[in-house]
Design an enzyme around this catalytic site. Structure first.
Site, PDB file in Angstrom:
ATOM      1  N   ARG A 166       0.888  -1.184   0.000  1.00  0.00           N
ATOM      2  CA  ARG A 166       0.000   0.000   0.000  1.00  0.00           C
ATOM      3  C   ARG A 166       0.911   1.215   0.000  1.00  0.00           C
ATOM      4  NH1 ARG A 166       0.477   1.693   5.154  1.00  0.00           N
ATOM      5  NH2 ARG A 166       0.417   0.092   6.755  1.00  0.00           N
ATOM      6  N   TYR A 204       7.033   4.776  10.506  1.00  0.00           N
ATOM      7  CA  TYR A 204       7.570   3.415  10.493  1.00  0.00           C
ATOM      8  C   TYR A 204       8.163   2.959   9.163  1.00  0.00           C
ATOM      9  CZ  TYR A 204       2.773   2.499   8.797  1.00  0.00           C
ATOM     10  OH  TYR A 204       1.590   2.531   8.101  1.00  0.00           O
ATOM     11  N   HIS A 212      -1.997   3.371   6.420  1.00  0.00           N
ATOM     12  CA  HIS A 212      -2.933   2.266   6.709  1.00  0.00           C
ATOM     13  C   HIS A 212      -4.386   2.737   6.643  1.00  0.00           C
ATOM     14  CE1 HIS A 212      -4.688  -1.190   8.744  1.00  0.00           C
ATOM     15  NE2 HIS A 212      -5.154  -0.404   9.690  1.00  0.00           N
TER      16      HIS A 212
HETATM   17  C1  LIG Z   1      -8.660  -8.808  16.058  1.00  0.00           C
HETATM   18  C2  LIG Z   1      -8.086  -7.486  15.703  1.00  0.00           C
HETATM   19  N1  LIG Z   1      -6.876  -7.123  16.175  1.00  0.00           N
HETATM   20  C3  LIG Z   1      -6.344  -5.924  15.848  1.00  0.00           C
HETATM   21  C4  LIG Z   1      -7.051  -5.057  15.057  1.00  0.00           C
HETATM   22  C5  LIG Z   1      -6.447  -3.723  14.679  1.00  0.00           C
HETATM   23  N2  LIG Z   1      -6.037  -3.795  13.293  1.00  0.00           N
HETATM   24  C6  LIG Z   1      -6.815  -3.301  12.301  1.00  0.00           C
HETATM   25  S1  LIG Z   1      -6.149  -3.535  10.798  1.00  0.00           S
HETATM   26  C7  LIG Z   1      -4.785  -4.294  11.449  1.00  0.00           C
HETATM   27  C8  LIG Z   1      -3.672  -4.769  10.558  1.00  0.00           C
HETATM   28  C9  LIG Z   1      -4.040  -5.886   9.663  1.00  0.00           C
HETATM   29  O1  LIG Z   1      -2.987  -6.102   8.755  1.00  0.00           O
HETATM   30  P1  LIG Z   1      -3.135  -7.034   7.518  1.00  0.00           P
HETATM   31  O2  LIG Z   1      -3.959  -8.223   7.859  1.00  0.00           O
HETATM   32  O3  LIG Z   1      -1.783  -7.296   6.977  1.00  0.00           O
HETATM   33  O4  LIG Z   1      -4.001  -6.164   6.466  1.00  0.00           O
HETATM   34  P2  LIG Z   1      -3.620  -4.755   5.822  1.00  0.00           P
HETATM   35  O5  LIG Z   1      -4.265  -3.716   6.681  1.00  0.00           O
HETATM   36  O6  LIG Z   1      -2.137  -4.647   5.777  1.00  0.00           O
HETATM   37  O7  LIG Z   1      -4.212  -4.760   4.446  1.00  0.00           O
HETATM   38  C10 LIG Z   1      -4.867  -4.364  12.823  1.00  0.00           C
HETATM   39  C11 LIG Z   1      -3.834  -4.944  13.686  1.00  0.00           C
HETATM   40  C12 LIG Z   1      -8.332  -5.448  14.615  1.00  0.00           C
HETATM   41  N3  LIG Z   1      -9.078  -4.675  13.834  1.00  0.00           N
HETATM   42  N4  LIG Z   1      -8.829  -6.663  14.928  1.00  0.00           N
END
Ligand SMILES: Cc1ncc(C[n+]2csc(CCOP(=O)(O)OP(=O)(O)O)c2C)c(N)n1
Ligand SMILES: [Mg+2]
Length: 347
Positions: free
Chosen positions: A256, A269, A260
């Site tokens: 991306r 970061y 985020h």
């Molecule tokens: C169970 C849970 N833990 C933490 C979060 C906070 N959170 C939201 S998005 C995210 C990162 C997810 O990363 P990834 O699966 O790699 O998807 P990306 O956002 O990089 O597309 C986190 C930790 C959440 N929404 N749900």
């Protein structure tokens, strides 16, 4: 691409090597539309006009290539918040997206009640998702089980990031589907980060596709910025799923090029050089170059497409901003079985 596909699937004549010209042009248009809508939503957030958004920029090739290999409207999709281009390619309109972004009553996903970009559309078989990372993965397995029990050949696709693959939901959903040989595709968009956490800090395998071996299913790793390579990998997985051969785990490696969410500051970061390097690998530019080489796109058509897309975004923004907000009296709808008095006397 990792060579883990059984030879009979690769030899299958249904697995063509290129989408037809019309499909390629449609893929390009969906990618342009997603990018334009994304850029506008980010600006609307910064102008204080929408509260929140989740950018998709950089992921468009993976998402649009994936949808082009399936049957939108028939196959089932369990998406996640990053899937703007996926949703548009399936048939969600820019106006639908903007109604959600402005939290308006006519938002088809949830009548202005969800966070924006929590895609859901009953008509298009997009299941309601949750903000909780990874919960859509076992949902997709359940949906695929239902399809199998009904004797239909409509498959289910779960889309998620690499961070989600470190969660229990992933293990349970993939293991169940593998054991039951369900018609499901697990589509991971590995962008190298779970918010600020680098992939190597939350998984010890080199590739998400390596996780497939633990479930006894094929794992495929593909360049996610190459929409056609993704189309091919998903097409092969779909043939396998519909033939009763069970699930496939696909990793589309991408990035991306934006924060985020609208609440994130990615300068904390990662370096600007790293982001610039990936911007040079933009999936839209890549498909454009391919279309030009194949003489499927010229400068005039490109300009025309970009104008059409800009107009669609403009129209969607105006219409959504002018649309009515939900009636506060409906606040508790869908929360309780019996709708309580939404305006209790608090005096
Ligand atoms: C169970 C849970 N833990 C933490 C979060 C906070 N959170 C939201 S998005 C995210 C990162 C997810 O990363 P990834 O699966 O790699 O998807 P990306 O956002 O990089 O597309 C986190 C930790 C959440 N929404 N749900
Ligand atoms: Mg990620």
């Amino acid at each position: 691409m990792r060579s883990v596909n059984p030879p009979d699937v690769l030899a299958n004549p249904q697995v063509r090597t290129l989408p037809d010209a019309g499909a390629l042009q449609q893929m390009y248009r969906s990618m342009l539309l997603s990018r334009a809508l994304d850029v506008r939503m980010f600006a609307l957030n910064r102008q204080g006009r929408i509260p929140f958004m989740v950018p998709c920029q950089g992921h468009e090739g993976a998402q649009v290539g994936m949808v082009a290999a399936l049957r939108p409207g028939r196959d089932f999709f369990a998406l996640y918040y990053r899937d703007l281009a996926t949703a548009l390619a399936i048939g969600v309109t820019p106006r639908d997206i903007m109604l959600g972004a402005f939290a308006r009553a006519d938002d088809p996903a949830c009548a202005g009640r969800q966070m924006p970009e929590h895609f859901s559309d009953r008509r298009l078989r997009i299941f309601t998702g949750s903000s909780s990372v990874g919960t859509q993965i076992p949902h997709a397995s359940g949906i695929a089980l239902a399809s199998k029990l009904r004797g239909e050949d409509d498959l289910a696709l779960a889309s998620f990031g690499e961070g989600a693959t470190s969660k229990g939901d992933f293990h349970e959903g993939v293991n169940f589907a593998a054991v039951q040989r369900l018609p499901v595709i697990f589509f991971c968009q590995n962008n190298g980060y779970a918010i600020s956490e680098r992939a190597e800090r939350q998984m010890a395998v080199k590739s998400v596709a390596d996780r497939a071996a633990g479930y006894g299913i094929p794992g495929v790793s593909v360049d996610g910025n190459d929409a056609i390579a993704v189309w091919r990998a998903v097409g092969e997985a779909a043939v396998r799923a519909r033939a009763g051969e069970g699930p496939t785990l696909i990793e589309a490696r991408t990035y991306r090029v934006v924060p985020h969410t609208s609440d994130d500051d990615d300068r904390a970061y990662r370096s600007r050089e790293e982001v610039a390097e990936w911007r040079r690998r933009d999936p839209i530019d890549r498909l454009k170059r391919f279309l030009e080489e194949e003489r499927l796109l010229d400068a005039a058509t490109d300009d025309q497409l970009r104008r059409e897309v800009a107009e669609a975004v403009e129209e969607a923004t105006g219409a959504a901003e002018a649309a009515p907000l939900p009636d506060p009296a409906t606040l508790a709808r869908h929360v309780y079985a019996e709708e309580p008095d939404a305006r209790p006397d608090l005096s």
